[in-house]
Write a protein that holds these residues in place. Structure first.
Motif, PDB file in Angstrom:
ATOM      1  N   ALA A  65     -20.680   6.227  10.599  1.00 48.10           N
ATOM      2  CA  ALA A  65     -21.534   7.387  10.332  1.00 48.10           C
ATOM      3  C   ALA A  65     -21.235   8.008   8.976  1.00 48.10           C
ATOM      4  N   ALA A  66     -22.255   8.565   8.370  1.00 49.66           N
ATOM      5  CA  ALA A  66     -22.100   9.244   7.084  1.00 49.66           C
ATOM      6  C   ALA A  66     -23.283  10.171   6.863  1.00 49.66           C
ATOM      7  N   ARG A  67     -23.157  11.021   5.891  1.00 49.97           N
ATOM      8  CA  ARG A  67     -24.287  11.846   5.488  1.00 49.97           C
ATOM      9  C   ARG A  67     -25.111  11.077   4.463  1.00 49.97           C
ATOM     10  N   ALA A  68     -26.415  11.270   4.508  1.00 52.16           N
ATOM     11  CA  ALA A  68     -27.267  10.720   3.465  1.00 52.16           C
ATOM     12  C   ALA A  68     -27.234  11.720   2.312  1.00 52.16           C
ATOM     13  N   ALA A  69     -28.025  11.493   1.276  1.00 50.98           N
ATOM     14  CA  ALA A  69     -28.103  12.485   0.201  1.00 50.98           C
ATOM     15  C   ALA A  69     -28.595  13.786   0.823  1.00 50.98           C
ATOM     16  N   ASP A  70     -28.020  14.892   0.423  1.00 55.63           N
ATOM     17  CA  ASP A  70     -28.315  16.172   1.073  1.00 55.63           C
ATOM     18  C   ASP A  70     -28.761  17.210   0.050  1.00 55.63           C
ATOM     19  N   PRO A  71     -29.989  17.036  -0.478  1.00 53.98           N
ATOM     20  CA  PRO A  71     -30.470  17.971  -1.494  1.00 53.98           C
ATOM     21  C   PRO A  71     -30.906  19.295  -0.875  1.00 53.98           C
ATOM     22  N   GLY A  72     -30.980  20.323  -1.684  1.00 54.31           N
ATOM     23  CA  GLY A  72     -31.473  21.598  -1.203  1.00 54.31           C
ATOM     24  C   GLY A  72     -30.543  22.268  -0.213  1.00 54.31           C
ATOM     25  N   SER A  73     -31.081  23.264   0.494  1.00 56.89           N
ATOM     26  CA  SER A  73     -30.291  24.004   1.469  1.00 56.89           C
ATOM     27  C   SER A  73     -30.264  23.317   2.822  1.00 56.89           C
ATOM     28  N   SER A  74     -31.292  22.509   3.121  1.00 55.19           N
ATOM     29  CA  SER A  74     -31.359  21.762   4.373  1.00 55.19           C
ATOM     30  C   SER A  74     -32.188  20.504   4.140  1.00 55.19           C
ATOM     31  N   SER A  75     -31.890  19.439   4.886  1.00 55.24           N
ATOM     32  CA  SER A  75     -32.636  18.195   4.701  1.00 55.24           C
ATOM     33  C   SER A  75     -32.577  17.359   5.967  1.00 55.24           C
ATOM     34  N   LEU A  76     -33.545  16.466   6.095  1.00 54.84           N
ATOM     35  CA  LEU A  76     -33.541  15.538   7.215  1.00 54.84           C
ATOM     36  C   LEU A  76     -34.336  14.296   6.835  1.00 54.84           C
ATOM     37  N   VAL A  77     -34.001  13.175   7.442  1.00 53.02           N
ATOM     38  CA  VAL A  77     -34.755  11.938   7.276  1.00 53.02           C
ATOM     39  C   VAL A  77     -35.042  11.385   8.661  1.00 53.02           C
ATOM     40  N   GLY A  78     -36.289  10.971   8.878  1.00 52.04           N
ATOM     41  CA  GLY A  78     -36.676  10.529  10.203  1.00 52.04           C
ATOM     42  C   GLY A  78     -37.205   9.121  10.291  1.00 52.04           C
ATOM     43  N   ALA A  79     -37.469   8.478   9.150  1.00 55.22           N
ATOM     44  CA  ALA A  79     -38.004   7.122   9.152  1.00 55.22           C
ATOM     45  C   ALA A  79     -37.303   6.319   8.073  1.00 55.22           C
ATOM     46  N   VAL A  80     -37.160   5.009   8.299  1.00 59.37           N
ATOM     47  CA  VAL A  80     -36.440   4.172   7.346  1.00 59.37           C
ATOM     48  C   VAL A  80     -37.020   2.771   7.339  1.00 59.37           C
ATOM     49  N   SER A  81     -37.029   2.132   6.168  1.00 64.56           N
ATOM     50  CA  SER A  81     -37.487   0.754   6.017  1.00 64.56           C
ATOM     51  C   SER A  81     -36.578   0.067   5.010  1.00 64.56           C
ATOM     52  N   CYS A  82     -36.177  -1.170   5.311  1.00 68.40           N
ATOM     53  CA  CYS A  82     -35.235  -1.888   4.453  1.00 68.40           C
ATOM     54  C   CYS A  82     -35.825  -3.223   3.997  1.00 68.40           C
ATOM     55  N   PRO A  83     -36.218  -3.345   2.727  1.00 63.28           N
ATOM     56  CA  PRO A  83     -36.749  -4.620   2.232  1.00 63.28           C
ATOM     57  C   PRO A  83     -35.681  -5.699   2.137  1.00 63.28           C
ATOM     58  N   SER A  84     -34.393  -5.306   2.134  1.00 63.99           N
ATOM     59  CA  SER A  84     -33.300  -6.280   2.128  1.00 63.99           C
ATOM     60  C   SER A  84     -32.082  -5.646   2.782  1.00 63.99           C
ATOM     61  N   ALA A  85     -31.048  -6.455   2.992  1.00 62.34           N
ATOM     62  CA  ALA A  85     -29.860  -5.978   3.701  1.00 62.34           C
ATOM     63  C   ALA A  85     -29.107  -4.896   2.941  1.00 62.34           C
ATOM     64  N   ARG A  86     -29.257  -4.820   1.646  1.00 59.63           N
ATOM     65  CA  ARG A  86     -28.544  -3.811   0.854  1.00 59.63           C
ATOM     66  C   ARG A  86     -29.485  -2.882   0.123  1.00 59.63           C
ATOM     67  N   SER A  87     -30.662  -2.688   0.673  1.00 57.19           N
ATOM     68  CA  SER A  87     -31.624  -1.771   0.062  1.00 57.19           C
ATOM     69  C   SER A  87     -32.514  -1.168   1.137  1.00 57.19           C
ATOM     70  N   CYS A  88     -32.431   0.136   1.300  1.00 57.62           N
ATOM     71  CA  CYS A  88     -33.239   0.831   2.309  1.00 57.62           C
ATOM     72  C   CYS A  88     -33.840   2.102   1.718  1.00 57.62           C
ATOM     73  N   TYR A  89     -35.012   2.462   2.229  1.00 53.98           N
ATOM     74  CA  TYR A  89     -35.678   3.696   1.832  1.00 53.98           C
ATOM     75  C   TYR A  89     -35.894   4.545   3.079  1.00 53.98           C
ATOM     76  N   ALA A  90     -35.469   5.801   3.006  1.00 51.27           N
ATOM     77  CA  ALA A  90     -35.625   6.729   4.124  1.00 51.27           C
ATOM     78  C   ALA A  90     -36.449   7.920   3.661  1.00 51.27           C
ATOM     79  N   VAL A  91     -37.274   8.455   4.560  1.00 49.43           N
ATOM     80  CA  VAL A  91     -38.137   9.576   4.189  1.00 49.43           C
ATOM     81  C   VAL A  91     -38.027  10.710   5.196  1.00 49.43           C
ATOM     82  N   GLY A  92     -38.370  11.892   4.727  1.00 47.37           N
ATOM     83  CA  GLY A  92     -38.324  13.075   5.577  1.00 47.37           C
ATOM     84  C   GLY A  92     -38.745  14.303   4.803  1.00 47.37           C
ATOM     85  N   GLN A  93     -37.903  15.319   4.838  1.00 48.03           N
ATOM     86  CA  GLN A  93     -38.226  16.567   4.145  1.00 48.03           C
ATOM     87  C   GLN A  93     -36.940  17.307   3.815  1.00 48.03           C
ATOM     88  N   TYR A  94     -37.046  18.230   2.858  1.00 45.63           N
ATOM     89  CA  TYR A  94     -35.906  19.087   2.561  1.00 45.63           C
ATOM     90  C   TYR A  94     -36.400  20.435   2.054  1.00 45.63           C
TER      91      TYR A  94
END
Length: 447
Positions: A201-230
Protein backbone atom coordinates in the motif's frame (compact mmCIF):
# COMPACT_ATOMS: atom_id res chain seq x y z
CA UNK A 1 -17.71 -0.14 -11.36
CA UNK A 2 -15.67 1.49 -8.97
CA UNK A 3 -17.10 2.20 -5.73
CA UNK A 4 -15.62 5.48 -6.19
CA UNK A 5 -17.10 5.93 -9.55
CA UNK A 6 -20.54 5.13 -8.35
CA UNK A 7 -20.74 7.68 -5.67
CA UNK A 8 -22.46 10.19 -7.65
CA UNK A 9 -24.60 9.32 -10.58
CA UNK A 10 -25.41 12.40 -12.46
CA UNK A 11 -22.64 14.60 -11.21
CA UNK A 12 -19.43 12.69 -11.25
CA UNK A 13 -17.72 12.45 -7.93
CA UNK A 14 -18.92 14.35 -4.92
CA UNK A 15 -16.83 17.18 -3.53
CA UNK A 16 -16.23 15.03 -0.48
CA UNK A 17 -16.57 11.26 -0.97
CA UNK A 18 -18.58 9.09 1.39
CA UNK A 19 -16.62 7.16 3.95
CA UNK A 20 -16.80 3.66 2.58
CA UNK A 21 -18.43 2.19 -0.43
CA UNK A 22 -21.84 3.43 -1.27
CA UNK A 23 -23.42 2.84 -4.53
CA UNK A 24 -26.59 2.77 -6.27
CA UNK A 25 -24.09 2.79 -6.01
CA UNK A 26 -22.62 3.22 -9.25
CA UNK A 27 -19.68 3.27 -8.64
CA UNK A 28 -19.76 5.90 -7.06
CA UNK A 29 -18.35 4.35 -9.44
CA UNK A 30 -17.25 6.80 -6.45
CA UNK A 31 -20.17 6.44 -5.01
CA UNK A 32 -22.75 5.42 -2.76
CA UNK A 33 -24.72 6.37 -1.48
CA UNK A 34 -24.08 8.75 0.02
CA UNK A 35 -25.82 7.66 2.75
CA UNK A 36 -22.99 9.71 3.66
CA UNK A 37 -22.58 11.76 0.62
CA UNK A 38 -25.27 11.99 -1.91
CA UNK A 39 -28.64 10.92 -0.71
CA UNK A 40 -29.83 10.55 -4.28
CA UNK A 41 -27.19 7.97 -4.98
CA UNK A 42 -28.14 5.78 -2.09
CA UNK A 43 -31.49 5.05 -3.64
CA UNK A 44 -30.19 5.02 -7.17
CA UNK A 45 -31.49 8.40 -8.26
CA UNK A 46 -28.99 10.54 -10.20
CA UNK A 47 -28.27 13.71 -8.26
CA UNK A 48 -27.44 17.14 -9.58
CA UNK A 49 -23.99 18.62 -9.14
CA UNK A 50 -25.41 21.08 -6.66
CA UNK A 51 -27.03 18.29 -4.67
CA UNK A 52 -23.80 16.29 -4.68
CA UNK A 53 -21.77 19.23 -3.43
CA UNK A 54 -24.35 20.20 -0.87
CA UNK A 55 -24.73 16.68 0.45
CA UNK A 56 -20.99 16.12 0.50
CA UNK A 57 -20.38 19.40 2.26
CA UNK A 58 -23.11 18.51 4.72
CA UNK A 59 -21.46 15.18 5.48
CA UNK A 60 -18.10 16.81 6.16
CA UNK A 61 -19.75 19.63 8.05
CA UNK A 62 -21.68 17.17 10.21
CA UNK A 63 -18.41 15.48 11.16
CA UNK A 64 -16.86 18.81 12.02
CA UNK A 65 -19.94 19.85 14.01
CA UNK A 66 -19.82 16.59 15.91
CA UNK A 67 -16.19 17.14 16.86
CA UNK A 68 -16.91 20.74 17.75
CA UNK A 69 -19.83 19.65 19.91
CA UNK A 70 -17.60 17.26 21.84
CA UNK A 71 -15.04 19.98 22.40
CA UNK A 72 -17.75 22.46 23.40
CA UNK A 73 -19.30 20.08 25.90
CA UNK A 74 -15.94 19.63 27.56
CA UNK A 75 -15.37 23.37 27.69
CA UNK A 76 -18.86 23.99 29.04
CA UNK A 77 -18.15 21.72 31.94
CA UNK A 78 -15.65 24.31 33.13
CA UNK A 79 -12.06 23.98 34.13
CA UNK A 80 -12.92 21.95 37.23
CA UNK A 81 -14.85 19.39 35.23
CA UNK A 82 -12.65 19.32 32.09
CA UNK A 83 -10.89 16.12 33.08
CA UNK A 84 -14.16 14.29 33.70
CA UNK A 85 -15.62 15.63 30.47
CA UNK A 86 -12.60 14.50 28.53
CA UNK A 87 -12.87 11.04 30.07
CA UNK A 88 -16.55 10.82 29.16
CA UNK A 89 -15.75 11.91 25.59
CA UNK A 90 -13.07 9.24 25.32
CA UNK A 91 -15.49 6.63 26.67
CA UNK A 92 -18.12 7.62 24.12
CA UNK A 93 -15.52 7.44 21.32
CA UNK A 94 -14.47 3.98 22.45
CA UNK A 95 -18.08 2.79 22.50
CA UNK A 96 -18.64 4.26 19.03
CA UNK A 97 -15.49 2.55 17.77
CA UNK A 98 -16.63 -0.81 19.10
CA UNK A 99 -20.06 -0.28 17.55
CA UNK A 100 -18.53 0.54 14.17
CA UNK A 101 -16.29 -2.55 14.31
CA UNK A 102 -19.29 -4.67 15.25
CA UNK A 103 -21.44 -3.21 12.47
CA UNK A 104 -18.64 -3.63 9.89
CA UNK A 105 -18.22 -7.27 10.87
CA UNK A 106 -21.91 -7.84 10.21
CA UNK A 107 -21.58 -6.88 6.55
CA UNK A 108 -20.34 -9.14 3.76
CA UNK A 109 -17.38 -7.86 1.74
CA UNK A 110 -18.41 -5.03 -0.60
CA UNK A 111 -16.51 -5.26 -3.89
CA UNK A 112 -16.07 -2.14 -6.01
CA UNK A 113 -13.90 -3.05 -9.00
CA UNK A 114 -12.28 -5.98 -10.77
CA UNK A 115 -10.07 -7.01 -13.68
CA UNK A 116 -9.81 -10.28 -15.61
CA UNK A 117 -6.85 -11.57 -17.58
CA UNK A 118 -8.72 -14.75 -18.55
CA UNK A 119 -11.91 -16.53 -17.50
CA UNK A 120 -9.84 -18.35 -14.90
CA UNK A 121 -7.87 -15.37 -13.60
CA UNK A 122 -9.67 -12.35 -12.16
CA UNK A 123 -8.84 -10.00 -9.28
CA UNK A 124 -11.40 -7.88 -7.42
CA UNK A 125 -11.01 -5.21 -4.75
CA UNK A 126 -13.38 -3.90 -2.12
CA UNK A 127 -13.82 -3.23 1.57
CA UNK A 128 -15.11 -4.92 4.69
CA UNK A 129 -18.31 -2.87 4.79
CA UNK A 130 -20.49 -0.83 2.40
CA UNK A 131 -20.10 2.31 4.54
CA UNK A 132 -17.48 3.48 7.04
CA UNK A 133 -15.16 0.67 5.93
CA UNK A 134 -11.99 0.20 7.95
CA UNK A 135 -10.26 -2.50 5.88
CA UNK A 136 -9.46 -3.08 2.23
CA UNK A 137 -10.15 -6.51 0.77
CA UNK A 138 -8.98 -8.27 -2.40
CA UNK A 139 -10.33 -11.45 -3.95
CA UNK A 140 -9.05 -13.75 -6.67
CA UNK A 141 -10.98 -15.98 -9.09
CA UNK A 142 -9.30 -19.20 -10.25
CA UNK A 143 -11.98 -20.46 -12.62
CA UNK A 144 -14.05 -22.27 -10.01
CA UNK A 145 -14.25 -20.10 -6.89
CA UNK A 146 -13.30 -16.77 -5.33
CA UNK A 147 -10.79 -16.58 -2.46
CA UNK A 148 -9.74 -13.68 -0.23
CA UNK A 149 -6.29 -12.05 -0.32
CA UNK A 150 -4.92 -9.82 2.43
CA UNK A 151 -4.79 -6.19 1.36
CA UNK A 152 -3.17 -3.56 3.63
CA UNK A 153 -3.94 0.13 3.70
CA UNK A 154 -1.45 3.02 3.89
CA UNK A 155 -0.10 3.95 7.32
CA UNK A 156 -2.07 6.52 9.30
CA UNK A 157 -5.21 5.77 7.28
CA UNK A 158 -8.54 5.52 9.05
CA UNK A 159 -11.58 4.65 6.96
CA UNK A 160 -11.14 3.61 3.34
CA UNK A 161 -13.16 3.57 0.13
CA UNK A 162 -11.79 1.33 -2.63
CA UNK A 163 -12.10 2.19 -6.29
CA UNK A 164 -11.04 0.11 -9.27
CA UNK A 165 -8.22 -2.25 -10.22
CA UNK A 166 -6.28 -2.98 -13.44
CA UNK A 167 -4.07 -6.01 -14.13
CA UNK A 168 -1.74 -5.41 -17.10
CA UNK A 169 0.06 -8.74 -16.50
CA UNK A 170 -0.69 -12.07 -14.83
CA UNK A 171 1.22 -11.10 -11.71
CA UNK A 172 0.84 -7.33 -11.84
CA UNK A 173 -2.21 -5.40 -10.60
CA UNK A 174 -2.73 -1.82 -9.48
CA UNK A 175 -5.71 -0.75 -7.38
CA UNK A 176 -6.76 2.77 -6.45
CA UNK A 177 -9.15 4.42 -4.03
CA UNK A 178 -9.36 6.94 -1.23
CA UNK A 179 -8.21 6.95 2.37
CA UNK A 180 -9.37 9.16 5.23
CA UNK A 181 -7.27 10.72 7.91
CA UNK A 182 -7.60 9.05 11.29
CA UNK A 183 -8.53 12.45 12.67
CA UNK A 184 -10.05 15.34 10.77
CA UNK A 185 -12.13 15.33 7.61
CA UNK A 186 -9.38 15.21 4.98
CA UNK A 187 -9.10 12.43 2.40
CA UNK A 188 -6.34 11.43 0.00
CA UNK A 189 -5.73 9.24 -3.05
CA UNK A 190 -4.30 5.79 -2.36
CA UNK A 191 -2.76 3.15 -4.64
CA UNK A 192 -1.99 -0.51 -4.07
CA UNK A 193 0.33 -2.81 -6.05
CA UNK A 194 0.03 -6.60 -6.42
CA UNK A 195 3.13 -8.57 -7.41
CA UNK A 196 1.47 -11.95 -7.69
CA UNK A 197 1.94 -12.88 -4.06
CA UNK A 198 1.10 -9.86 -1.95
CA UNK A 199 -0.28 -6.33 -1.98
CA UNK A 200 1.70 -3.27 -0.90
CA UNK A 201 0.00 0.00 0.00
CA UNK A 202 1.03 3.58 -0.65
CA UNK A 203 -0.37 7.02 -1.26
CA UNK A 204 -0.78 8.21 -4.82
CA UNK A 205 0.10 11.80 -5.71
CA UNK A 206 -1.86 13.95 -3.28
CA UNK A 207 -2.35 17.42 -4.76
CA UNK A 208 -4.47 20.10 -3.15
CA UNK A 209 -6.16 19.83 0.23
CA UNK A 210 -7.97 16.58 -0.61
CA UNK A 211 -7.85 14.08 -3.47
CA UNK A 212 -9.16 10.73 -4.61
CA UNK A 213 -8.81 8.37 -7.56
CA UNK A 214 -11.52 5.90 -8.47
CA UNK A 215 -10.61 4.42 -11.86
CA UNK A 216 -7.37 3.09 -13.33
CA UNK A 217 -6.09 1.72 -16.65
CA UNK A 218 -2.63 0.29 -17.36
CA UNK A 219 -1.35 0.10 -20.96
CA UNK A 220 1.68 -1.84 -19.66
CA UNK A 221 2.98 -3.44 -16.47
CA UNK A 222 4.95 -0.33 -15.48
CA UNK A 223 2.61 2.38 -16.69
CA UNK A 224 -0.82 3.18 -15.28
CA UNK A 225 -3.19 6.14 -15.43
CA UNK A 226 -5.64 6.84 -12.61
CA UNK A 227 -8.40 9.45 -12.59
CA UNK A 228 -10.61 11.13 -10.03
CA UNK A 229 -10.83 14.56 -8.48
CA UNK A 230 -9.07 16.87 -6.07
CA UNK A 231 -9.68 20.15 -4.26
CA UNK A 232 -7.03 22.79 -5.04
CA UNK A 233 -5.65 24.51 -1.98
CA UNK A 234 -7.56 27.65 -1.14
CA UNK A 235 -10.59 26.49 -3.15
CA UNK A 236 -13.89 24.86 -2.31
CA UNK A 237 -14.44 23.53 -5.83
CA UNK A 238 -13.13 20.22 -7.12
CA UNK A 239 -11.05 19.76 -10.23
CA UNK A 240 -10.42 16.71 -12.44
CA UNK A 241 -7.41 14.68 -11.34
CA UNK A 242 -5.25 12.53 -13.62
CA UNK A 243 -2.21 10.69 -12.27
CA UNK A 244 0.44 8.55 -13.97
CA UNK A 245 2.42 5.72 -12.38
CA UNK A 246 5.80 4.99 -13.94
CA UNK A 247 6.39 1.75 -12.07
CA UNK A 248 7.82 3.53 -9.05
CA UNK A 249 5.97 6.77 -8.33
CA UNK A 250 2.71 8.55 -9.04
CA UNK A 251 2.76 11.98 -10.68
CA UNK A 252 -0.09 14.38 -11.31
CA UNK A 253 -0.71 15.36 -14.93
CA UNK A 254 -2.48 18.49 -16.13
CA UNK A 255 -6.15 17.89 -16.89
CA UNK A 256 -7.63 20.82 -18.84
CA UNK A 257 -11.29 21.73 -18.59
CA UNK A 258 -13.52 23.57 -21.09
CA UNK A 259 -13.56 27.39 -20.94
CA UNK A 260 -16.01 28.70 -18.38
CA UNK A 261 -15.87 25.50 -16.31
CA UNK A 262 -15.04 25.99 -12.65
CA UNK A 263 -14.82 22.36 -11.60
CA UNK A 264 -14.73 18.81 -12.89
CA UNK A 265 -14.38 15.16 -11.95
CA UNK A 266 -13.39 11.98 -13.81
CA UNK A 267 -14.92 8.57 -13.16
CA UNK A 268 -13.60 6.30 -15.94
CA UNK A 269 -10.43 5.83 -18.00
CA UNK A 270 -9.26 3.48 -20.76
CA UNK A 271 -5.74 3.29 -22.21
CA UNK A 272 -5.29 0.80 -25.09
CA UNK A 273 -1.74 2.09 -25.67
CA UNK A 274 0.80 4.27 -23.89
CA UNK A 275 0.07 7.06 -26.37
CA UNK A 276 -3.70 7.00 -26.28
CA UNK A 277 -6.10 7.22 -23.34
CA UNK A 278 -9.60 8.54 -22.85
CA UNK A 279 -11.00 9.62 -19.48
CA UNK A 280 -14.65 10.56 -18.89
CA UNK A 281 -16.60 12.30 -16.19
CA UNK A 282 -18.45 15.54 -15.61
CA UNK A 283 -17.70 19.24 -15.51
CA UNK A 284 -20.72 19.84 -13.32
CA UNK A 285 -23.00 20.87 -16.17
CA UNK A 286 -22.54 17.79 -18.32
CA UNK A 287 -20.07 15.39 -19.89
CA UNK A 288 -16.32 15.90 -19.62
CA UNK A 289 -13.99 13.92 -21.90
CA UNK A 290 -10.19 14.08 -21.71
CA UNK A 291 -7.91 12.54 -24.36
CA UNK A 292 -4.19 11.66 -24.03
CA UNK A 293 -1.89 11.65 -27.08
CA UNK A 294 1.30 10.51 -25.39
CA UNK A 295 2.40 14.06 -24.56
CA UNK A 296 -0.55 15.89 -23.05
CA UNK A 297 -4.22 15.71 -22.19
CA UNK A 298 -6.81 17.75 -24.07
CA UNK A 299 -10.51 18.22 -23.48
CA UNK A 300 -12.69 16.67 -26.19
CA UNK A 301 -16.13 17.90 -27.14
CA UNK A 302 -18.87 15.26 -26.69
CA UNK A 303 -21.85 15.16 -29.04
CA UNK A 304 -24.20 15.43 -26.04
CA UNK A 305 -22.67 18.06 -23.73
CA UNK A 306 -25.46 17.77 -21.15
CA UNK A 307 -25.04 14.00 -20.74
CA UNK A 308 -23.35 12.30 -17.80
CA UNK A 309 -20.65 9.72 -18.58
CA UNK A 310 -19.55 7.06 -16.10
CA UNK A 311 -17.48 4.47 -17.98
CA UNK A 312 -15.36 4.13 -21.11
CA UNK A 313 -13.69 1.34 -23.11
CA UNK A 314 -11.24 1.78 -25.98
CA UNK A 315 -10.42 -1.42 -27.86
CA UNK A 316 -7.90 0.60 -29.91
CA UNK A 317 -6.69 4.16 -30.41
CA UNK A 318 -9.16 4.50 -33.27
CA UNK A 319 -12.25 3.36 -31.41
CA UNK A 320 -13.78 4.19 -28.01
CA UNK A 321 -17.19 3.84 -26.40
CA UNK A 322 -18.27 5.90 -23.37
CA UNK A 323 -21.54 5.24 -21.55
CA UNK A 324 -23.86 7.11 -19.25
CA UNK A 325 -27.21 8.82 -19.28
CA UNK A 326 -28.95 12.09 -20.04
CA UNK A 327 -29.13 12.43 -23.81
CA UNK A 328 -31.50 14.93 -25.35
CA UNK A 329 -33.95 12.10 -26.01
CA UNK A 330 -33.54 10.71 -22.48
CA UNK A 331 -32.47 7.22 -21.45
CA UNK A 332 -29.09 5.56 -21.50
CA UNK A 333 -26.45 6.97 -23.80
CA UNK A 334 -23.33 5.88 -25.66
CA UNK A 335 -20.73 8.27 -27.05
CA UNK A 336 -18.56 6.70 -29.76
CA UNK A 337 -15.11 7.93 -30.78
CA UNK A 338 -14.37 7.27 -34.44
CA UNK A 339 -12.72 9.27 -37.18
CA UNK A 340 -11.46 11.92 -34.77
CA UNK A 341 -14.84 12.90 -33.34
CA UNK A 342 -17.56 11.80 -30.93
CA UNK A 343 -21.06 10.77 -31.97
CA UNK A 344 -23.83 9.92 -29.56
CA UNK A 345 -26.68 7.43 -29.66
CA UNK A 346 -29.42 6.28 -27.32
CA UNK A 347 -29.38 2.60 -26.43
CA UNK A 348 -32.48 0.42 -25.91
CA UNK A 349 -33.79 0.04 -22.37
CA UNK A 350 -36.30 -2.34 -20.78
CA UNK A 351 -39.98 -1.55 -21.29
CA UNK A 352 -41.34 0.66 -18.55
CA UNK A 353 -37.95 1.92 -17.40
CA UNK A 354 -38.23 4.98 -15.16
CA UNK A 355 -34.63 6.22 -15.15
CA UNK A 356 -32.10 4.01 -16.92
CA UNK A 357 -28.37 4.62 -16.99
CA UNK A 358 -25.37 2.64 -18.18
CA UNK A 359 -22.60 2.34 -15.63
CA UNK A 360 -19.87 0.42 -17.42
CA UNK A 361 -18.87 -0.79 -20.88
CA UNK A 362 -16.24 -3.20 -22.18
CA UNK A 363 -15.31 -3.80 -25.81
CA UNK A 364 -13.49 -6.91 -27.02
CA UNK A 365 -13.19 -5.17 -30.40
CA UNK A 366 -14.60 -2.20 -32.30
CA UNK A 367 -17.58 -4.34 -33.29
CA UNK A 368 -18.24 -6.22 -30.04
CA UNK A 369 -19.12 -4.43 -26.80
CA UNK A 370 -21.28 -5.07 -23.76
CA UNK A 371 -22.61 -2.27 -21.57
CA UNK A 372 -24.34 -2.83 -18.22
CA UNK A 373 -26.67 -0.56 -16.33
CA UNK A 374 -29.41 -0.16 -13.79
CA UNK A 375 -32.83 1.35 -13.45
CA UNK A 376 -35.07 1.97 -10.48
CA UNK A 377 -37.64 -0.24 -12.13
CA UNK A 378 -37.46 -2.91 -13.48
CA UNK A 379 -33.81 -3.14 -12.39
CA UNK A 380 -30.68 -4.32 -14.19
CA UNK A 381 -30.22 -4.41 -17.95
CA UNK A 382 -27.45 -4.75 -20.52
CA UNK A 383 -26.93 -3.66 -24.14
CA UNK A 384 -24.65 -5.32 -26.69
CA UNK A 385 -22.99 -3.71 -29.74
CA UNK A 386 -22.50 -5.76 -32.91
CA UNK A 387 -20.81 -3.11 -35.04
CA UNK A 388 -24.09 -1.82 -36.48
CA UNK A 389 -26.35 -1.14 -33.52
CA UNK A 390 -27.12 -1.69 -29.85
CA UNK A 391 -29.49 -4.42 -28.69
CA UNK A 392 -30.92 -5.42 -25.33
CA UNK A 393 -29.37 -8.51 -23.80
CA UNK A 394 -31.45 -11.16 -22.06
CA UNK A 395 -31.09 -10.95 -18.30
CA UNK A 396 -31.97 -14.60 -17.76
CA UNK A 397 -29.60 -15.80 -15.03
CA UNK A 398 -28.83 -19.13 -13.41
CA UNK A 399 -27.27 -19.57 -10.00
CA UNK A 400 -28.59 -16.40 -8.43
CA UNK A 401 -30.40 -13.07 -8.76
CA UNK A 402 -28.93 -9.99 -10.40
CA UNK A 403 -30.02 -6.95 -8.41
CA UNK A 404 -27.40 -4.52 -9.68
CA UNK A 405 -24.63 -4.51 -12.31
CA UNK A 406 -21.73 -2.20 -11.60
CA UNK A 407 -18.85 -3.14 -13.89
CA UNK A 408 -18.13 -5.41 -16.86
CA UNK A 409 -15.05 -6.87 -18.54
CA UNK A 410 -15.20 -8.65 -21.93
CA UNK A 411 -12.46 -11.03 -23.00
CA UNK A 412 -14.17 -11.99 -26.28
CA UNK A 413 -17.37 -11.23 -28.19
CA UNK A 414 -19.41 -13.75 -26.18
CA UNK A 415 -17.30 -14.01 -23.06
CA UNK A 416 -17.80 -11.31 -20.45
CA UNK A 417 -17.66 -11.07 -16.67
CA UNK A 418 -19.60 -8.54 -14.61
CA UNK A 419 -19.38 -7.40 -11.01
CA UNK A 420 -22.85 -7.43 -9.52
CA UNK A 421 -24.87 -7.17 -6.32
CA UNK A 422 -27.87 -9.07 -5.11
CA UNK A 423 -29.87 -5.84 -4.55
CA UNK A 424 -29.54 -2.09 -5.13
CA UNK A 425 -29.70 -1.40 -1.38
CA UNK A 426 -26.21 -1.12 0.11
CA UNK A 427 -27.34 -2.21 3.57
CA UNK A 428 -28.57 -5.60 2.35
CA UNK A 429 -26.62 -6.26 -0.86
CA UNK A 430 -24.00 -8.92 -1.33
CA UNK A 431 -21.36 -8.82 -4.04
CA UNK A 432 -21.43 -11.48 -6.74
CA UNK A 433 -19.92 -12.18 -10.14
CA UNK A 434 -21.89 -12.84 -13.31
CA UNK A 435 -20.47 -14.62 -16.37
CA UNK A 436 -22.11 -13.95 -19.75
CA UNK A 437 -21.67 -16.44 -22.63
CA UNK A 438 -23.55 -14.45 -25.25
CA UNK A 439 -26.89 -16.01 -24.34
CA UNK A 440 -27.37 -16.03 -20.59
CA UNK A 441 -25.78 -15.10 -17.27
CA UNK A 442 -24.32 -17.47 -14.70
CA UNK A 443 -24.17 -15.95 -11.22
CA UNK A 444 -21.45 -17.01 -8.79
CA UNK A 445 -21.16 -15.50 -5.27
CA UNK A 446 -17.84 -13.91 -4.39
CA UNK A 447 -15.89 -14.88 -1.30
Amino acid sequence: MSVLRSWSHGSGLPSAPPRGRGRVTSRLRLAGAVGVVVAGVAIGVPATAATSNAAASSAVASSAVARTAVASSAAAAGTANSTAATRRTADRAAVAGHARARDAAAYPVALSGFACRTLTHCVAVGANAPQMATKLVAERWNGSSWSTIAMPKPADTGDVAPGDVACPADHECVAVGVGYQRTGSGYFAIAEHWNGSRWTAARAADPGSSSLVGAVSCPSARSCYAVGQYTPRGSLAWAPLIEHWDGGQWFQQTAPVPPGTSYGSLSGVSCPTAKFCVAVGTDGAGALIERWNGRRWSASVPSSPSAMLYGVSCPSAASCFAVGTGSAAGGSLVERWRGGRWTGSVTPVPSGSSYPWLQSVSCASATRCLAVGDDLDPGVYADSWNGRGWHLVSMVAVGGHLGELTEVRCLAAASCVALADTTQTSATQRSESAFWNGTRWKVIPTA
